[in-house]
Scaffold this motif. Structure first.
Motif, PDB file in Angstrom:
ATOM      1  N   ALA A 134     -76.091 -50.721 -75.789  1.00 27.00           N
ATOM      2  CA  ALA A 134     -75.740 -49.319 -75.570  1.00 27.00           C
ATOM      3  C   ALA A 134     -76.201 -48.922 -74.172  1.00 27.00           C
ATOM      4  O   ALA A 134     -77.313 -49.268 -73.756  1.00 27.00           O
ATOM      5  N   THR A 135     -75.351 -48.212 -73.428  1.00 25.68           N
ATOM      6  CA  THR A 135     -75.693 -47.754 -72.086  1.00 25.68           C
ATOM      7  C   THR A 135     -75.848 -46.233 -72.088  1.00 25.68           C
ATOM      8  O   THR A 135     -75.433 -45.558 -73.029  1.00 25.68           O
ATOM      9  N   THR A 136     -76.427 -45.703 -71.019  1.00 24.55           N
ATOM     10  CA  THR A 136     -76.687 -44.263 -70.995  1.00 24.55           C
ATOM     11  C   THR A 136     -75.407 -43.429 -70.951  1.00 24.55           C
ATOM     12  O   THR A 136     -75.338 -42.365 -71.558  1.00 24.55           O
ATOM     13  N   LYS A 137     -74.389 -43.903 -70.243  1.00 26.76           N
ATOM     14  CA  LYS A 137     -73.184 -43.085 -70.095  1.00 26.76           C
ATOM     15  C   LYS A 137     -71.892 -43.881 -70.028  1.00 26.76           C
ATOM     16  O   LYS A 137     -70.821 -43.297 -69.864  1.00 26.76           O
ATOM     17  N   ASN A 138     -71.970 -45.202 -70.156  1.00 25.42           N
ATOM     18  CA  ASN A 138     -70.774 -46.037 -70.037  1.00 25.42           C
ATOM     19  C   ASN A 138     -70.375 -46.719 -71.335  1.00 25.42           C
ATOM     20  O   ASN A 138     -69.679 -47.728 -71.338  1.00 25.42           O
ATOM     21  N   GLY A 139     -70.853 -46.175 -72.466  1.00 24.29           N
ATOM     22  CA  GLY A 139     -70.408 -46.640 -73.754  1.00 24.29           C
ATOM     23  C   GLY A 139     -71.112 -47.880 -74.269  1.00 24.29           C
ATOM     24  O   GLY A 139     -72.121 -48.328 -73.726  1.00 24.29           O
ATOM     25  N   LEU A 140     -70.547 -48.432 -75.354  1.00 21.65           N
ATOM     26  CA  LEU A 140     -71.085 -49.637 -75.982  1.00 21.65           C
ATOM     27  C   LEU A 140     -70.453 -50.868 -75.343  1.00 21.65           C
ATOM     28  O   LEU A 140     -69.234 -50.950 -75.199  1.00 21.65           O
ATOM     29  N   TRP A 141     -71.296 -51.847 -74.984  1.00 22.00           N
ATOM     30  CA  TRP A 141     -70.849 -53.085 -74.341  1.00 22.00           C
ATOM     31  C   TRP A 141     -71.108 -54.276 -75.245  1.00 22.00           C
ATOM     32  O   TRP A 141     -71.901 -54.200 -76.187  1.00 22.00           O
ATOM     33  N   SER A 142     -70.442 -55.397 -74.946  1.00 22.53           N
ATOM     34  CA  SER A 142     -70.667 -56.624 -75.696  1.00 22.53           C
ATOM     35  C   SER A 142     -70.524 -57.825 -74.771  1.00 22.53           C
ATOM     36  O   SER A 142     -69.838 -57.771 -73.746  1.00 22.53           O
ATOM     37  N   TYR A 143     -71.206 -58.891 -75.136  1.00 20.43           N
ATOM     38  CA  TYR A 143     -71.098 -60.157 -74.410  1.00 20.43           C
ATOM     39  C   TYR A 143     -70.280 -61.097 -75.275  1.00 20.43           C
ATOM     40  O   TYR A 143     -70.716 -61.567 -76.312  1.00 20.43           O
ATOM     41  N   ARG A 144     -69.038 -61.344 -74.829  1.00 18.07           N
ATOM     42  CA  ARG A 144     -68.128 -62.179 -75.601  1.00 18.07           C
ATOM     43  C   ARG A 144     -67.118 -62.867 -74.676  1.00 18.07           C
ATOM     44  O   ARG A 144     -67.054 -62.562 -73.472  1.00 18.07           O
ATOM     45  N   PHE A 145     -66.328 -63.779 -75.232  1.00  9.51           N
ATOM     46  CA  PHE A 145     -65.342 -64.545 -74.468  1.00  9.51           C
ATOM     47  C   PHE A 145     -64.163 -63.657 -74.093  1.00  9.51           C
ATOM     48  O   PHE A 145     -63.497 -63.084 -74.951  1.00  9.51           O
ATOM     49  N   ARG A 146     -63.934 -63.533 -72.773  1.00  5.42           N
ATOM     50  CA  ARG A 146     -62.844 -62.726 -72.251  1.00  5.42           C
ATOM     51  C   ARG A 146     -62.258 -63.413 -71.019  1.00  5.42           C
ATOM     52  O   ARG A 146     -62.999 -63.785 -70.108  1.00  5.42           O
ATOM     53  N   ASP A 147     -60.952 -63.552 -70.957  1.00  5.33           N
ATOM     54  CA  ASP A 147     -60.257 -64.064 -69.767  1.00  5.33           C
ATOM     55  C   ASP A 147     -60.855 -65.382 -69.266  1.00  5.33           C
ATOM     56  O   ASP A 147     -61.085 -65.563 -68.070  1.00  5.33           O
ATOM     57  N   GLY A 148     -61.151 -66.268 -70.178  1.00  7.99           N
ATOM     58  CA  GLY A 148     -61.568 -67.606 -69.780  1.00  7.99           C
ATOM     59  C   GLY A 148     -63.049 -67.877 -69.716  1.00  7.99           C
ATOM     60  O   GLY A 148     -63.459 -69.018 -69.463  1.00  7.99           O
ATOM     61  N   SER A 149     -63.900 -66.848 -69.930  1.00  8.90           N
ATOM     62  CA  SER A 149     -65.346 -67.094 -69.878  1.00  8.90           C
ATOM     63  C   SER A 149     -66.076 -66.027 -70.679  1.00  8.90           C
ATOM     64  O   SER A 149     -65.535 -64.959 -70.984  1.00  8.90           O
TER      65      SER A 149
END
Length: 350
Positions: free
Chosen positions: A328-343
């Motif tokens: 969770a970030t202060t103002k840029n929403g929820l993020w995740s670390y996952r496979f996207r566009d080849g990496s």
């Protein structure tokens, strides 16, 4: 004349080489940038709540509770109001709704709908416990903390500052209070003062790690201990948000993750990693930037720098089933670390 000409040529070659190296580095940095996506959960998310195999999150002041399970998202029925915070006692899910500085309501999700538990002028709710202890929900104002169990109100304390976090270990609850330290609660009564070694410290987060409790302070100290006392384990070298989480690899908690805020003009953001030994904090722990050591949550430090590394992380959690890491970030929403566009990369969770 020849010597002077030769010297000039060497200087030009050196400058050209340096410029070329700088250009190569710039181009490499650009190549590591990741195109941002729009987050499913926008703004400043609440705490990421883990209950069983499910993760819950929502936009603070939003109206929808999002549920993550088996690498897919769904929604709970609306609790009927602006959401200020989510919490769990490790048995049920709770939500605090209302308007800041006005009457707020704590509601409990019964599997199909939300039932009101209590109302007051609460500013936050934080939960802790396990399935056998029954768990507690701590509802706090800027000066007082109320403990609620299945029977209702079960204890109040007035530490004089806001509750920032809660953890549970061996029948004792540990409460991180801003500017005051770590207090304990035995299920009935609160400690009259903060535990030794934490007194007066601006504790902003607390988490059970192995057989001890780890707490973080706003100014970068990482404390370890239990009800008998706390000591400073190490310094993060930066301000900390209080966001804390464990990262599991091969069935064992391998890393302790802590969210960074940086100093007032600092660009040191994101989170840091502390390597654990057999799920516990080692005697002399070390802290690392992701991607610069092994094990690590990321495979590329430069892509970390250009993505989550430029945001303030307020909470971080790994899904129990998919093992996807969320932040969770202060103002840029929820993020995740996952496979996207080849990496594998950090980006907003769509």
């Amino acid at each position: 004349m020849i010597k002077r000409l030769f010297s000039t040529i060497l200087t030009i070659l050196a400058v050209t080489t340096l410029f070329s190296c700088d250009q190569d580095h710039i181009f490499y940095k650009i190549s590591q940038e990741v195109k941002p996506t729009d987050p499913r959960i926008m703004g400043g998310p609440t705490a990421i709540v883990q209950l069983g195999a499910k993760l819950y999150s929502t936009s603070r002041m939003g109206g929808t509770v999002h549920v993550y399970e088996n690498d897919s998202w769904s929604r709970l029925p609306s609790p009927g109001g602006k959401i200020l915070e989510l919490a769990t006692d490790n048995i049920s899910l709770f939500v605090l709704i209302g308007e800041p500085m006005e009457t707020t309501y704590i509601k409990k999700y019964d599997g199909t709908a939300w039932d009101e538990v209590v109302h007051g002028n609460f500013e936050t709710i934080i939960g802790a416990g396990d399935e056998t202890s029954g768990g507690r929900i701590f509802a706090a104002t800027k000066t007082a903390v109320d403990a609620y169990d299945t029977g209702g109100l079960n204890g109040t304390m007035s530490p004089g500052a806001l509750l920032m976090g809660a953890a549970y270990l061996n029948g004792v609850y540990y409460l991180a209070v801003a500017e005051k330290g770590i207090f304990t609660y035995d299920g009935v009564k609160f400690s009259p003062s903060a535990v030794s070694g934490s007194v007066g410290k601006n504790t902003v987060g607390v988490l059970t790690v192995g057989n001890e409790v780890v707490a973080v302070t706003r100014f970068g100290e990482i404390l370890r201990g239990d009800s008998s006392g706390f000591t400073v384990a190490l310094s993060a070298g930066s301000y900390l948000t209080g966001g804390m989480g464990l990262w599991e690899e091969n069935g064992t908690n391998t890393l302790l993750l802590v969210g960074l805020q940086g100093y007032s003009i600092s660009t040191v953001l994101g989170y840091r990693e502390i390597v654990l030994e057999q799920g516990a904090l080692p005697k002399k722990p070390s802290i690392f930037k992701p991607g610069l050591h092994s094990p690590s949550t990321v495979s590329n430090a430069d892509k970390y720098d250009s993505t989550i590394g430029i945001h303030v992380v307020t909470d971080i959690a790994q899904a129990a089933d998919s093992k996807i890491l969320f932040a969770a970030t202060t103002k840029n929403g929820l993020w995740s670390y996952r496979f996207r566009d080849g990496s594998d990369v950090w980006n907003a969770e769509e």
